[in-house]
Write a protein that holds these residues in place. Structure first.
Motif, PDB file in Angstrom:
ATOM      1  N   ALA A   1      32.523  78.246  47.061  1.00 49.89           N
ATOM      2  CA  ALA A   1      32.375  77.500  48.314  1.00 49.89           C
ATOM      3  C   ALA A   1      31.630  78.329  49.356  1.00 49.89           C
ATOM      4  O   ALA A   1      30.756  77.808  50.076  1.00 49.89           O
ATOM      5  CB  ALA A   1      33.751  77.101  48.837  1.00 49.89           C
ATOM      6  N   GLU A   2      31.950  79.616  49.429  1.00 47.24           N
ATOM      7  CA  GLU A   2      31.276  80.485  50.397  1.00 47.24           C
ATOM      8  C   GLU A   2      29.782  80.558  50.127  1.00 47.24           C
ATOM      9  O   GLU A   2      28.967  80.496  51.046  1.00 47.24           O
ATOM     10  CB  GLU A   2      31.896  81.885  50.348  1.00 47.24           C
ATOM     11  N   ARG A   3      29.414  80.656  48.862  1.00 51.42           N
ATOM     12  CA  ARG A   3      28.000  80.727  48.513  1.00 51.42           C
ATOM     13  C   ARG A   3      27.279  79.404  48.792  1.00 51.42           C
ATOM     14  O   ARG A   3      26.112  79.400  49.179  1.00 51.42           O
ATOM     15  CB  ARG A   3      27.840  81.107  47.035  1.00 51.42           C
ATOM     16  N   LEU A   4      27.975  78.284  48.584  1.00 54.34           N
ATOM     17  CA  LEU A   4      27.375  76.968  48.818  1.00 54.34           C
ATOM     18  C   LEU A   4      27.386  76.576  50.295  1.00 54.34           C
ATOM     19  O   LEU A   4      26.757  75.586  50.680  1.00 54.34           O
ATOM     20  CB  LEU A   4      28.106  75.900  48.006  1.00 54.34           C
ATOM     21  N   GLY A   5      28.152  77.317  51.099  1.00 56.09           N
ATOM     22  CA  GLY A   5      28.231  76.988  52.510  1.00 56.09           C
ATOM     23  C   GLY A   5      29.100  75.786  52.797  1.00 56.09           C
ATOM     24  O   GLY A   5      28.846  75.037  53.744  1.00 56.09           O
ATOM     25  N   VAL A   6      30.146  75.587  51.961  1.00 57.00           N
ATOM     26  CA  VAL A   6      31.082  74.474  52.163  1.00 57.00           C
ATOM     27  C   VAL A   6      32.488  75.046  52.256  1.00 57.00           C
ATOM     28  O   VAL A   6      32.730  76.221  51.960  1.00 57.00           O
ATOM     29  CB  VAL A   6      30.990  73.432  51.022  1.00 57.00           C
ATOM     30  N   ASP A   7      33.440  74.211  52.654  1.00 57.31           N
ATOM     31  CA  ASP A   7      34.831  74.649  52.747  1.00 57.31           C
ATOM     32  C   ASP A   7      35.447  74.778  51.352  1.00 57.31           C
ATOM     33  O   ASP A   7      35.113  74.016  50.438  1.00 57.31           O
ATOM     34  CB  ASP A   7      35.655  73.647  53.564  1.00 57.31           C
ATOM     35  N   THR A   8      36.346  75.735  51.210  1.00 58.49           N
ATOM     36  CA  THR A   8      37.085  75.880  49.958  1.00 58.49           C
ATOM     37  C   THR A   8      37.804  74.574  49.630  1.00 58.49           C
ATOM     38  O   THR A   8      38.432  73.970  50.499  1.00 58.49           O
ATOM     39  CB  THR A   8      38.109  77.024  50.065  1.00 58.49           C
ATOM     40  N   GLY A   9      37.715  74.130  48.396  1.00 54.57           N
ATOM     41  CA  GLY A   9      38.348  72.895  47.974  1.00 54.57           C
ATOM     42  C   GLY A   9      37.473  71.664  48.112  1.00 54.57           C
ATOM     43  O   GLY A   9      37.847  70.582  47.664  1.00 54.57           O
ATOM     44  N   THR A  10      36.276  71.833  48.701  1.00 51.79           N
ATOM     45  CA  THR A  10      35.339  70.709  48.811  1.00 51.79           C
ATOM     46  C   THR A  10      34.917  70.253  47.417  1.00 51.79           C
ATOM     47  O   THR A  10      34.699  71.073  46.519  1.00 51.79           O
ATOM     48  CB  THR A  10      34.096  71.122  49.617  1.00 51.79           C
ATOM     49  N   GLN A  11      34.789  68.953  47.217  1.00 54.38           N
ATOM     50  CA  GLN A  11      34.376  68.440  45.912  1.00 54.38           C
ATOM     51  C   GLN A  11      32.926  68.817  45.620  1.00 54.38           C
ATOM     52  O   GLN A  11      32.036  68.612  46.448  1.00 54.38           O
ATOM     53  CB  GLN A  11      34.521  66.920  45.847  1.00 54.38           C
ATOM     54  N   VAL A  12      32.712  69.386  44.436  1.00 53.95           N
ATOM     55  CA  VAL A  12      31.366  69.722  43.956  1.00 53.95           C
ATOM     56  C   VAL A  12      31.241  69.219  42.529  1.00 53.95           C
ATOM     57  O   VAL A  12      32.239  68.861  41.884  1.00 53.95           O
ATOM     58  CB  VAL A  12      31.108  71.251  44.002  1.00 53.95           C
ATOM     59  N   LEU A  13      30.021  69.192  42.038  1.00 54.76           N
ATOM     60  CA  LEU A  13      29.798  68.875  40.630  1.00 54.76           C
ATOM     61  C   LEU A  13      29.779  70.179  39.846  1.00 54.76           C
ATOM     62  O   LEU A  13      29.056  71.118  40.199  1.00 54.76           O
ATOM     63  CB  LEU A  13      28.465  68.150  40.435  1.00 54.76           C
ATOM     64  N   ALA A  14      30.579  70.233  38.777  1.00 54.82           N
ATOM     65  CA  ALA A  14      30.603  71.401  37.901  1.00 54.82           C
ATOM     66  C   ALA A  14      29.982  71.038  36.559  1.00 54.82           C
ATOM     67  O   ALA A  14      30.251  69.971  36.005  1.00 54.82           O
ATOM     68  CB  ALA A  14      32.034  71.890  37.704  1.00 54.82           C
ATOM     69  N   ARG A  15      29.142  71.927  36.056  1.00 55.48           N
ATOM     70  CA  ARG A  15      28.539  71.780  34.729  1.00 55.48           C
ATOM     71  C   ARG A  15      28.784  73.094  33.982  1.00 55.48           C
ATOM     72  O   ARG A  15      28.208  74.129  34.348  1.00 55.48           O
ATOM     73  CB  ARG A  15      27.030  71.511  34.828  1.00 55.48           C
ATOM     74  N   ARG A  16      29.616  73.048  32.952  1.00 53.38           N
ATOM     75  CA  ARG A  16      29.937  74.265  32.200  1.00 53.38           C
ATOM     76  C   ARG A  16      29.335  74.168  30.808  1.00 53.38           C
ATOM     77  O   ARG A  16      29.522  73.169  30.108  1.00 53.38           O
ATOM     78  CB  ARG A  16      31.452  74.455  32.131  1.00 53.38           C
ATOM     79  N   ARG A  17      28.604  75.229  30.418  1.00 55.62           N
ATOM     80  CA  ARG A  17      27.918  75.245  29.122  1.00 55.62           C
ATOM     81  C   ARG A  17      28.218  76.532  28.359  1.00 55.62           C
ATOM     82  O   ARG A  17      28.508  77.568  28.948  1.00 55.62           O
ATOM     83  CB  ARG A  17      26.388  75.159  29.293  1.00 55.62           C
ATOM     84  N   LEU A  18      28.097  76.446  27.040  1.00 56.02           N
ATOM     85  CA  LEU A  18      28.179  77.607  26.161  1.00 56.02           C
ATOM     86  C   LEU A  18      26.860  77.683  25.403  1.00 56.02           C
ATOM     87  O   LEU A  18      26.440  76.715  24.770  1.00 56.02           O
ATOM     88  CB  LEU A  18      29.354  77.459  25.180  1.00 56.02           C
ATOM     89  N   TYR A  19      26.204  78.837  25.487  1.00 55.94           N
ATOM     90  CA  TYR A  19      24.878  79.018  24.897  1.00 55.94           C
ATOM     91  C   TYR A  19      24.973  79.819  23.596  1.00 55.94           C
ATOM     92  O   TYR A  19      25.681  80.830  23.526  1.00 55.94           O
ATOM     93  CB  TYR A  19      23.959  79.757  25.866  1.00 55.94           C
ATOM     94  N   PHE A  20      24.226  79.353  22.594  1.00 54.18           N
ATOM     95  CA  PHE A  20      24.185  80.019  21.297  1.00 54.18           C
ATOM     96  C   PHE A  20      22.769  80.502  21.007  1.00 54.18           C
ATOM     97  O   PHE A  20      21.789  79.863  21.407  1.00 54.18           O
ATOM     98  CB  PHE A  20      24.602  79.065  20.175  1.00 54.18           C
ATOM     99  N   ARG A  21      22.686  81.608  20.302  1.00 55.28           N
ATOM    100  CA  ARG A  21      21.400  82.114  19.817  1.00 55.28           C
ATOM    101  C   ARG A  21      21.550  82.381  18.332  1.00 55.28           C
ATOM    102  O   ARG A  21      22.392  83.187  17.924  1.00 55.28           O
ATOM    103  CB  ARG A  21      20.996  83.386  20.556  1.00 55.28           C
ATOM    104  N   ASN A  22      20.771  81.666  17.523  1.00 57.32           N
ATOM    105  CA  ASN A  22      20.880  81.779  16.065  1.00 57.32           C
ATOM    106  C   ASN A  22      22.324  81.581  15.607  1.00 57.32           C
ATOM    107  O   ASN A  22      22.822  82.259  14.711  1.00 57.32           O
ATOM    108  CB  ASN A  22      20.351  83.134  15.588  1.00 57.32           C
ATOM    109  N   GLY A  23      23.010  80.619  16.242  1.00 58.37           N
ATOM    110  CA  GLY A  23      24.356  80.261  15.851  1.00 58.37           C
ATOM    111  C   GLY A  23      25.461  81.125  16.424  1.00 58.37           C
ATOM    112  O   GLY A  23      26.637  80.869  16.171  1.00 58.37           O
TER     113      GLY A  23
END
Length: 259
Positions: free
Chosen positions: A130-152
């Protein structure tokens, strides 16, 4: 007793044993997928106590060349070579070419890349995000979580956090595949033109859950990276929280010398 090094200092026996095992791995005597000999076998081979072997194996695991699996012992990793993570990875030309940064890098190194989406949806922004985004803690944001693979092999996790007012009218950002060029291309299509990406890196041991997710030995070194994506208006429209297996990356940065 250890042998004496050139400077006159004795090298501990467990260090000698660890170096010998690492050399066997690097030379291909112990191949990816092979089990490192058991403690009892190593005790007999090297003629030392079990405590010395256990200390040696701590050193071997710290090399990142083996992983310990419950009930099986230490196994030589099948890890791909490191790939370069350079300071020009977010060039607009990559996005115009239809490639997100990870896919562009992997293609350049000749690796097979895969991205597994773990979560996409709303969440309350943690304090540091939140501090980095410049919003209040607990403000609704969109989260996208990924796991990256290289050659499996899993090499990186990344969680992007984007302000809700920015993303709510960009439906592609709620899809597993946001389209050519990735989420940065979709943000720029919507008028959010980037001027810089600011990254903070910290090297540290992996927590237990992190090591499991990246198929690392407990306590293996990782690089924790936080990135702010900053637009020409000065707004941070994405914070990316990334964790990388340290043995998989070489970092290269170009730093201008002129004023």
């Amino acid at each position: 007793m250890g042998t004496t090094a050139g400077g006159g200092r004795a090298v501990p026996r467990y260090v000698q044993i660890a170096e010998d095992i690492v050399q066997q791995i690097n030379a291909g005597v112990l191949k990816p997928g092979d089990l490192v000999p058991s403690e009892s076998e190593l005790v007999e081979r090297y003629g030392v106590a079990g405590g010395t072997i256990r200390k040696a194996m701590v050193e071997v695991r710290a090399s990142g060349l083996v992983e310990t699996r419950h009930g099986k012992g230490s196994i030589v990793k099948d890890r791909p070579p490191v790939r370069l993570r350079s300071s020009d990875r977010f060039r607009a030309s990559h996005r115009r070419g239809g490639k997100a940064a990870y896919l562009a890098e992997s293609a350049q190194s000749g690796a097979t890349a895969k991205v597994s989406v773990l979560y996409i949806g709303p969440m309350e922004a943690p304090e540091d995000i939140a501090e980095r985004l410049g919003v209040d803690t607990g403000t609704q944001v969109l989260a996208r979580r990924r796991l990256y693979f290289r050659n499996g092999v899993p090499v990186e996790t990344a969680s992007s956090y984007l302000p809700w007012d920015v993303v709510k009218d960009i439906p592609q950002l709620f899809s597993e595949n946001p389209g050519p060029g990735g989420i940065y291309a979709r943000l720029e299509d919507d008028g959010h033109v980037f001027t810089e990406f600011v990254e903070t890196l910290q090297a540290r041991p992996a927590a237990k859950a992190e090591a499991s997710e990246l198929a690392l030995s407990p306590g293996a070194p990782v690089v924790h990276l936080l990135r702010n994506a900053v637009t020409k208006t000065g707004r941070v429209v994405e914070v990316c929280d990334t964790l990388m297996a340290a043995d998989q990356f070489v970092f290269e940065y170009r730093i201008p010398a002129a004023d």
